[in-house]
Design an enzyme around this catalytic site. Structure first.
Site, PDB file in Angstrom:
ATOM      1  N   CYS A 119      41.785  31.805  41.004  1.00  0.00           N
ATOM      2  CA  CYS A 119      41.247  31.532  42.334  1.00  0.00           C
ATOM      3  C   CYS A 119      40.492  30.204  42.327  1.00  0.00           C
ATOM      4  CB  CYS A 119      40.318  32.668  42.759  1.00  0.00           C
ATOM      5  SG  CYS A 119      39.657  32.481  44.437  1.00  0.00           S
ATOM      6  N   ASP A 152      37.770  29.632  43.675  1.00  0.00           N
ATOM      7  CA  ASP A 152      36.322  29.897  43.706  1.00  0.00           C
ATOM      8  C   ASP A 152      35.613  29.129  42.593  1.00  0.00           C
ATOM      9  OD1 ASP A 152      33.725  31.292  43.225  1.00  0.00           O
ATOM     10  OD2 ASP A 152      34.460  32.637  44.793  1.00  0.00           O
ATOM     11  N   ARG A 185      32.996  29.646  41.104  1.00  0.00           N
ATOM     12  CA  ARG A 185      32.286  30.470  40.118  1.00  0.00           C
ATOM     13  C   ARG A 185      33.201  30.994  39.010  1.00  0.00           C
ATOM     14  NH1 ARG A 185      30.165  34.630  44.510  1.00  0.00           N
ATOM     15  NH2 ARG A 185      32.362  34.278  45.092  1.00  0.00           N
ATOM     16  N   HIS A 219      39.249  37.828  40.995  1.00  0.00           N
ATOM     17  CA  HIS A 219      37.858  38.198  40.704  1.00  0.00           C
ATOM     18  C   HIS A 219      37.307  39.096  41.804  1.00  0.00           C
ATOM     19  CE1 HIS A 219      35.972  35.394  43.670  1.00  0.00           C
ATOM     20  NE2 HIS A 219      37.108  34.740  43.488  1.00  0.00           N
ATOM     21  N   CYS A 265      35.972  38.439  45.909  1.00  0.00           N
ATOM     22  CA  CYS A 265      36.766  37.286  46.357  1.00  0.00           C
ATOM     23  C   CYS A 265      36.712  37.154  47.880  1.00  0.00           C
ATOM     24  CB  CYS A 265      38.210  37.450  45.893  1.00  0.00           C
ATOM     25  SG  CYS A 265      39.312  36.110  46.415  1.00  0.00           S
TER      26      CYS A 265
END
Length: 211
Positions: A40, A42, A44, A96, A99
Protein backbone atom coordinates in the site's frame (compact mmCIF):
# COMPACT_ATOMS: atom_id res chain seq x y z
CA UNK A 1 10.95 22.13 5.63
CA UNK A 2 12.12 20.79 2.24
CA UNK A 3 15.68 21.86 3.03
CA UNK A 4 15.56 19.66 6.14
CA UNK A 5 15.26 16.61 3.91
CA UNK A 6 18.62 17.33 2.26
CA UNK A 7 20.21 17.78 5.68
CA UNK A 8 18.76 14.49 6.88
CA UNK A 9 19.96 12.80 3.70
CA UNK A 10 23.52 13.97 4.32
CA UNK A 11 23.36 12.68 7.88
CA UNK A 12 21.99 9.33 6.74
CA UNK A 13 24.66 9.01 4.03
CA UNK A 14 27.43 9.81 6.50
CA UNK A 15 26.09 7.25 8.99
CA UNK A 16 26.01 4.50 6.37
CA UNK A 17 29.59 5.27 5.28
CA UNK A 18 30.72 5.28 8.91
CA UNK A 19 29.21 1.81 9.38
CA UNK A 20 30.58 0.40 6.11
CA UNK A 21 32.96 2.44 4.00
CA UNK A 22 31.96 0.62 0.80
CA UNK A 23 28.20 0.70 1.50
CA UNK A 24 27.23 2.79 -1.53
CA UNK A 25 29.81 1.18 -3.83
CA UNK A 26 28.23 -2.22 -3.19
CA UNK A 27 24.70 -0.83 -3.50
CA UNK A 28 25.46 0.90 -6.81
CA UNK A 29 26.85 -2.26 -8.38
CA UNK A 30 24.31 -4.83 -7.27
CA UNK A 31 20.55 -5.33 -7.47
CA UNK A 32 19.65 -8.98 -7.01
CA UNK A 33 16.58 -9.00 -4.76
CA UNK A 34 14.82 -12.26 -3.98
CA UNK A 35 11.61 -10.40 -3.19
CA UNK A 36 9.08 -8.26 -5.02
CA UNK A 37 6.88 -6.37 -2.56
CA UNK A 38 3.50 -5.08 -3.73
CA UNK A 39 2.19 -2.93 -0.92
CA UNK A 40 0.00 0.00 0.00
CA UNK A 41 1.09 3.58 -0.63
CA UNK A 42 0.42 4.41 3.03
CA UNK A 43 3.44 6.28 4.40
CA UNK A 44 3.38 4.18 7.58
CA UNK A 45 4.20 0.93 5.74
CA UNK A 46 7.71 1.16 4.18
CA UNK A 47 8.54 -2.28 2.81
CA UNK A 48 12.25 -2.69 3.56
CA UNK A 49 11.94 -1.07 7.00
CA UNK A 50 9.18 -3.29 8.39
CA UNK A 51 10.70 -6.41 6.84
CA UNK A 52 14.14 -5.61 8.22
CA UNK A 53 15.75 -5.53 4.76
CA UNK A 54 18.41 -3.28 3.33
CA UNK A 55 17.99 -1.21 0.15
CA UNK A 56 18.70 -3.50 -2.79
CA UNK A 57 17.20 -6.56 -1.09
CA UNK A 58 13.59 -5.95 -2.09
CA UNK A 59 12.03 -4.59 -5.30
CA UNK A 60 8.96 -2.50 -4.48
CA UNK A 61 5.70 -1.43 -6.08
CA UNK A 62 3.07 0.45 -4.06
CA UNK A 63 -0.42 1.69 -4.78
CA UNK A 64 -3.56 2.60 -2.85
CA UNK A 65 -4.83 -0.52 -1.03
CA UNK A 66 -2.23 -2.80 -2.70
CA UNK A 67 -4.51 -3.80 -5.57
CA UNK A 68 -3.83 -5.89 -8.68
CA UNK A 69 -5.58 -4.36 -11.69
CA UNK A 70 -5.24 -6.38 -14.94
CA UNK A 71 -4.97 -3.13 -16.92
CA UNK A 72 -2.43 -1.43 -14.63
CA UNK A 73 0.57 -1.26 -16.97
CA UNK A 74 2.75 0.26 -14.26
CA UNK A 75 2.23 -2.68 -11.90
CA UNK A 76 2.40 -5.25 -14.70
CA UNK A 77 5.69 -3.79 -15.93
CA UNK A 78 7.16 -3.97 -12.43
CA UNK A 79 6.07 -7.61 -12.09
CA UNK A 80 7.43 -8.56 -15.51
CA UNK A 81 10.78 -6.88 -14.83
CA UNK A 82 11.03 -8.45 -11.37
CA UNK A 83 10.21 -11.93 -12.67
CA UNK A 84 12.10 -12.01 -15.96
CA UNK A 85 15.01 -9.63 -15.38
CA UNK A 86 15.68 -9.68 -11.64
CA UNK A 87 14.68 -13.30 -11.13
CA UNK A 88 12.77 -12.81 -7.88
CA UNK A 89 11.54 -15.98 -6.19
CA UNK A 90 8.95 -14.49 -3.86
CA UNK A 91 6.24 -11.92 -4.54
CA UNK A 92 4.64 -10.52 -1.41
CA UNK A 93 1.32 -8.70 -1.57
CA UNK A 94 1.10 -6.91 1.74
CA UNK A 95 -1.84 -4.91 3.02
CA UNK A 96 -2.29 -3.42 6.45
CA UNK A 97 -4.95 -3.13 9.09
CA UNK A 98 -6.47 0.34 9.33
CA UNK A 99 -6.13 0.87 5.57
CA UNK A 100 -7.90 4.05 4.46
CA UNK A 101 -8.51 2.61 0.99
CA UNK A 102 -10.36 -0.39 2.41
CA UNK A 103 -12.58 1.86 4.51
CA UNK A 104 -13.21 4.30 1.66
CA UNK A 105 -14.23 1.50 -0.70
CA UNK A 106 -17.25 0.52 1.41
CA UNK A 107 -18.03 3.86 3.03
CA UNK A 108 -20.82 4.71 0.60
CA UNK A 109 -19.19 8.10 -0.02
CA UNK A 110 -17.85 9.33 -3.33
CA UNK A 111 -14.23 10.45 -3.59
CA UNK A 112 -13.71 10.81 -7.35
CA UNK A 113 -11.34 8.81 -9.54
CA UNK A 114 -10.22 6.61 -6.67
CA UNK A 115 -13.73 5.13 -6.52
CA UNK A 116 -12.94 3.31 -9.77
CA UNK A 117 -9.58 2.16 -8.45
CA UNK A 118 -11.14 0.67 -5.31
CA UNK A 119 -13.79 -1.35 -7.15
CA UNK A 120 -11.98 -4.67 -6.52
CA UNK A 121 -12.38 -4.11 -2.79
CA UNK A 122 -16.11 -3.57 -3.18
CA UNK A 123 -16.31 -6.72 -5.30
CA UNK A 124 -14.71 -8.72 -2.48
CA UNK A 125 -17.06 -7.12 0.05
CA UNK A 126 -20.09 -8.04 -2.07
CA UNK A 127 -18.94 -11.66 -2.34
CA UNK A 128 -17.74 -12.23 1.20
CA UNK A 129 -19.83 -10.02 3.44
CA UNK A 130 -23.61 -10.37 3.26
CA UNK A 131 -25.84 -7.38 3.85
CA UNK A 132 -23.13 -5.05 5.10
CA UNK A 133 -25.40 -2.11 4.40
CA UNK A 134 -27.74 -3.47 7.07
CA UNK A 135 -25.36 -2.75 9.95
CA UNK A 136 -22.37 -0.44 10.36
CA UNK A 137 -18.91 -1.83 9.67
CA UNK A 138 -16.90 -2.55 12.80
CA UNK A 139 -13.10 -2.41 13.05
CA UNK A 140 -13.10 -6.22 13.04
CA UNK A 141 -15.16 -6.21 9.83
CA UNK A 142 -12.66 -3.88 8.17
CA UNK A 143 -9.80 -6.14 9.25
CA UNK A 144 -11.51 -9.20 7.74
CA UNK A 145 -12.21 -7.28 4.52
CA UNK A 146 -8.57 -6.22 4.39
CA UNK A 147 -7.48 -9.87 4.70
CA UNK A 148 -10.02 -11.04 2.12
CA UNK A 149 -8.89 -8.36 -0.34
CA UNK A 150 -5.23 -9.37 0.03
CA UNK A 151 -6.10 -13.02 -0.67
CA UNK A 152 -8.10 -11.94 -3.74
CA UNK A 153 -5.12 -9.95 -5.06
CA UNK A 154 -2.89 -13.02 -4.71
CA UNK A 155 -5.36 -14.93 -6.89
CA UNK A 156 -5.53 -12.07 -9.41
CA UNK A 157 -1.76 -11.86 -9.76
CA UNK A 158 -1.50 -15.65 -10.13
CA UNK A 159 -3.78 -15.47 -13.17
CA UNK A 160 -1.69 -12.86 -15.02
CA UNK A 161 0.12 -14.00 -18.20
CA UNK A 162 3.50 -13.09 -16.68
CA UNK A 163 3.16 -15.51 -13.77
CA UNK A 164 1.44 -18.18 -15.84
CA UNK A 165 4.30 -18.10 -18.38
CA UNK A 166 6.94 -18.19 -15.64
CA UNK A 167 5.34 -21.23 -14.01
CA UNK A 168 4.90 -23.01 -17.33
CA UNK A 169 8.63 -22.51 -17.87
CA UNK A 170 9.26 -24.23 -14.54
CA UNK A 171 10.21 -21.11 -12.58
CA UNK A 172 10.08 -21.52 -8.80
CA UNK A 173 8.11 -18.42 -7.81
CA UNK A 174 5.67 -18.04 -4.93
CA UNK A 175 3.05 -15.33 -4.35
CA UNK A 176 2.33 -14.64 -0.69
CA UNK A 177 -0.45 -12.68 1.02
CA UNK A 178 0.64 -10.85 4.17
CA UNK A 179 -0.91 -8.23 6.42
CA UNK A 180 0.86 -5.67 8.60
CA UNK A 181 -0.39 -4.45 11.96
CA UNK A 182 0.08 -0.74 12.51
CA UNK A 183 -0.55 -1.15 16.24
CA UNK A 184 2.14 -3.76 16.90
CA UNK A 185 4.44 -3.52 13.87
CA UNK A 186 4.11 -7.23 13.10
CA UNK A 187 3.65 -9.01 9.77
CA UNK A 188 1.27 -11.96 9.54
CA UNK A 189 1.07 -14.62 6.84
CA UNK A 190 -2.52 -15.10 5.65
CA UNK A 191 -1.58 -18.56 4.33
CA UNK A 192 -3.01 -17.96 0.86
CA UNK A 193 0.31 -18.58 -0.92
CA UNK A 194 0.24 -19.68 -4.55
CA UNK A 195 3.33 -21.51 -5.82
CA UNK A 196 4.65 -22.66 -9.15
CA UNK A 197 7.61 -24.85 -9.91
CA UNK A 198 9.07 -27.62 -11.99
CA UNK A 199 5.70 -29.08 -12.89
CA UNK A 200 4.67 -25.88 -14.62
CA UNK A 201 1.45 -25.68 -12.61
CA UNK A 202 0.44 -23.16 -9.99
CA UNK A 203 -1.01 -24.47 -6.73
CA UNK A 204 -2.02 -23.17 -3.34
CA UNK A 205 0.78 -23.52 -0.83
CA UNK A 206 -1.26 -23.38 2.34
CA UNK A 207 -4.72 -23.12 3.80
CA UNK A 208 -6.74 -20.25 2.46
CA UNK A 209 -7.12 -17.28 4.76
CA UNK A 210 -10.14 -17.38 7.02
CA UNK A 211 -12.55 -14.86 5.52
Amino acid sequence: MIEDLFARNKTWSAERKAEKADYFDRLANLQQPDYLWIGCSDSRVPANVIAGLEPGEVFVHRNVANLIHPADLNMLSVVEYAVHQLGVRHIIICGHYGCGGIRAAVSGERFGLIDHWLQPVRDVADRRFACRECTPWSDADFDRLCEASIAAQVERLARTPTLQAAWQAGRDISIHGWVYGLKDGLLSDLKCTVKGGQGGQAHAGGDQAHL
